[in-house]
Design an enzyme around this catalytic site. Structure first.
Site, PDB file in Angstrom:
ATOM      1  N   LYS A  13      -4.534 -10.950  13.934  1.00  0.00           N
ATOM      2  CA  LYS A  13      -3.148 -11.434  14.015  1.00  0.00           C
ATOM      3  C   LYS A  13      -2.193 -10.365  14.500  1.00  0.00           C
ATOM      4  CE  LYS A  13      -1.954 -10.992   9.106  1.00  0.00           C
ATOM      5  NZ  LYS A  13      -2.892  -9.866   8.946  1.00  0.00           N
ATOM      6  N   ARG A  88       3.491 -13.300   2.825  1.00  0.00           N
ATOM      7  CA  ARG A  88       2.135 -13.240   2.283  1.00  0.00           C
ATOM      8  C   ARG A  88       2.040 -13.930   0.926  1.00  0.00           C
ATOM      9  NH1 ARG A  88       0.459  -8.219   5.204  1.00  0.00           N
ATOM     10  NH2 ARG A  88      -1.676  -7.725   4.702  1.00  0.00           N
ATOM     11  N   ARG A 127     -12.353  -1.120  13.337  1.00  0.00           N
ATOM     12  CA  ARG A 127     -10.966  -1.018  13.792  1.00  0.00           C
ATOM     13  C   ARG A 127     -10.497   0.438  13.737  1.00  0.00           C
ATOM     14  NH1 ARG A 127      -6.181  -4.685  11.438  1.00  0.00           N
ATOM     15  NH2 ARG A 127      -6.456  -3.631   9.438  1.00  0.00           N
ATOM     16  N   ARG A 160      -7.815   3.292   9.393  1.00  0.00           N
ATOM     17  CA  ARG A 160      -6.764   3.153   8.387  1.00  0.00           C
ATOM     18  C   ARG A 160      -7.360   3.351   7.005  1.00  0.00           C
ATOM     19  NH1 ARG A 160      -3.415  -2.271   9.286  1.00  0.00           N
ATOM     20  NH2 ARG A 160      -3.834  -2.438   7.058  1.00  0.00           N
ATOM     21  N   ARG A 171      -8.379  -6.518  -0.448  1.00  0.00           N
ATOM     22  CA  ARG A 171      -7.409  -7.184   0.423  1.00  0.00           C
ATOM     23  C   ARG A 171      -7.818  -8.631   0.697  1.00  0.00           C
ATOM     24  NH1 ARG A 171      -7.491  -3.436   5.244  1.00  0.00           N
ATOM     25  NH2 ARG A 171      -5.874  -4.733   6.147  1.00  0.00           N
TER      26      ARG A 171
HETATM   27  P1  AMP Z   1      -1.230  -5.073   6.959  1.00  0.00           P
HETATM   28  O1  AMP Z   1      -0.997  -3.955   7.916  1.00  0.00           O
HETATM   29  O2  AMP Z   1      -0.437  -6.293   7.286  1.00  0.00           O
HETATM   30  O3  AMP Z   1      -2.698  -5.379   6.756  1.00  0.00           O
HETATM   31  O4  AMP Z   1      -0.665  -4.568   5.541  1.00  0.00           O
HETATM   32  C1  AMP Z   1      -1.183  -3.408   4.910  1.00  0.00           C
HETATM   33  C2  AMP Z   1      -0.723  -3.345   3.447  1.00  0.00           C
HETATM   34  O5  AMP Z   1       0.709  -3.292   3.391  1.00  0.00           O
HETATM   35  C3  AMP Z   1      -1.108  -4.534   2.576  1.00  0.00           C
HETATM   36  O6  AMP Z   1      -2.429  -4.421   2.047  1.00  0.00           O
HETATM   37  C4  AMP Z   1      -0.034  -4.474   1.483  1.00  0.00           C
HETATM   38  O7  AMP Z   1      -0.306  -3.443   0.549  1.00  0.00           O
HETATM   39  C5  AMP Z   1       1.195  -4.055   2.291  1.00  0.00           C
HETATM   40  N1  AMP Z   1       1.918  -5.228   2.855  1.00  0.00           N
HETATM   41  C6  AMP Z   1       2.104  -5.531   4.169  1.00  0.00           C
HETATM   42  N2  AMP Z   1       2.818  -6.655   4.328  1.00  0.00           N
HETATM   43  C7  AMP Z   1       3.097  -7.088   3.069  1.00  0.00           C
HETATM   44  C8  AMP Z   1       3.776  -8.221   2.548  1.00  0.00           C
HETATM   45  N3  AMP Z   1       4.324  -9.152   3.351  1.00  0.00           N
HETATM   46  N4  AMP Z   1       3.867  -8.338   1.192  1.00  0.00           N
HETATM   47  C9  AMP Z   1       3.347  -7.427   0.367  1.00  0.00           C
HETATM   48  N5  AMP Z   1       2.653  -6.348   0.781  1.00  0.00           N
HETATM   49  C10 AMP Z   1       2.530  -6.170   2.122  1.00  0.00           C
END
Ligand code: AMP
Length: 218
Positions: A13, A88, A127, A160, A171
């Protein structure tokens, strides 16, 4: 156009949201990128968010909603935006509606990228991300030109910290429990557009664009 990209971690995404943002000429807003940067810069937001990111849990809704409220109010978002990794939770979905309503705006469509768990696990372990410009690569499907270096910045790509096996499992669990209910929520509101995320990047992009061009026409 105001779009949301929904899907499990590793669904692609982020890649698709970036491509769509570029195509439509609107910013792609990744709450994950904003939070990671805050952690790296050790800002107040970063201090609040760090333990959640490290463990793969969700940052509290009020923290995320306030950063999104601020971001979508910036001038470059006036003509629309692509939200990536947000909302989320149901509370975040309701929260963004309120935030947009203050400005007489709505979410126009939610693109849901569907992929199987095995695909997700394989993709996340391969990744890599550029620590400088945040460009995403996949060592198999979308590798950099030079061995593990960013095509744009030339710096070494990194895994990451939350793409490690145990954190990936957390996750995915969080995704199923907190985020998957949003699929039903947006479906019931007639906003959901499903796309098969298991195909090649360009093919997924074509399918996404096809869905987006239908928005507002039916
Ligand atoms: P992502 O890069 O979108 O996979 O996000 C990495 C991490 O950031 C997640 O595992 C959460 O800890 C935090 N995070 C990102 N977006 C959100 C969100 N909308 N709500 C809560 N935590 C978030």
């Amino acid at each position: 156009m105001r779009l949301v990209f929904l899907g499990p971690p590793g669904s692609g995404k982020g890649t698709q949201a970036t491509m769509v943002g570029e195509k439509l000429g609107v910013p792609q807003i990744s709450t994950g990128d904003i939070l990671r940067e805050a952690v790296a810069l050790k800002t107040d937001l970063g201090e609040k968010a760090k333990s959640y990111l490290d463990s793969g849990r969700l940052v509290p809704d009020d923290v995320v909603l306030s950063l999104v409220d601020k971001r979508v109010g910036e001038a470059d978002c006036a003509g629309g935006f692509v939200l990536d990794g947000f909302p989320r939770t149901l509370a975040q979905a309701l929260g963004i509606e309120e935030i947009l309503a203050k400005r007489d705006q709505v979410i126009d469509a939610v693109v849901f990228i569907e992929v199987d768990d095995e695909v997700v696990l394989g993709r996340l372990s391969r990744r890599r991300v550029c620590p400088q410009c945040k460009a995403l690569y996949n060592l198999e499907a979308d590798p950099p030109r030079e061995n593990e270096k960013c095509d744009r910045c030339g710096v070494d790509l990194v895994l990451r910290s939350d793409d490690r096996d145990d954190t990936i499992r957390t996750r995915l669990g969080v995704y199923r429990k907190d985020t998957l209910p949003l699929v039903e929520y947006y479906e019931s509101r007639g906003l959901l557009r499903k796309v098969n995320g298991g195909a090649e990047i360009q093919d997924v992009f074509s399918a996404v664009m096809q869905e987006i061009t239908k928005v507002g026409k039916n």
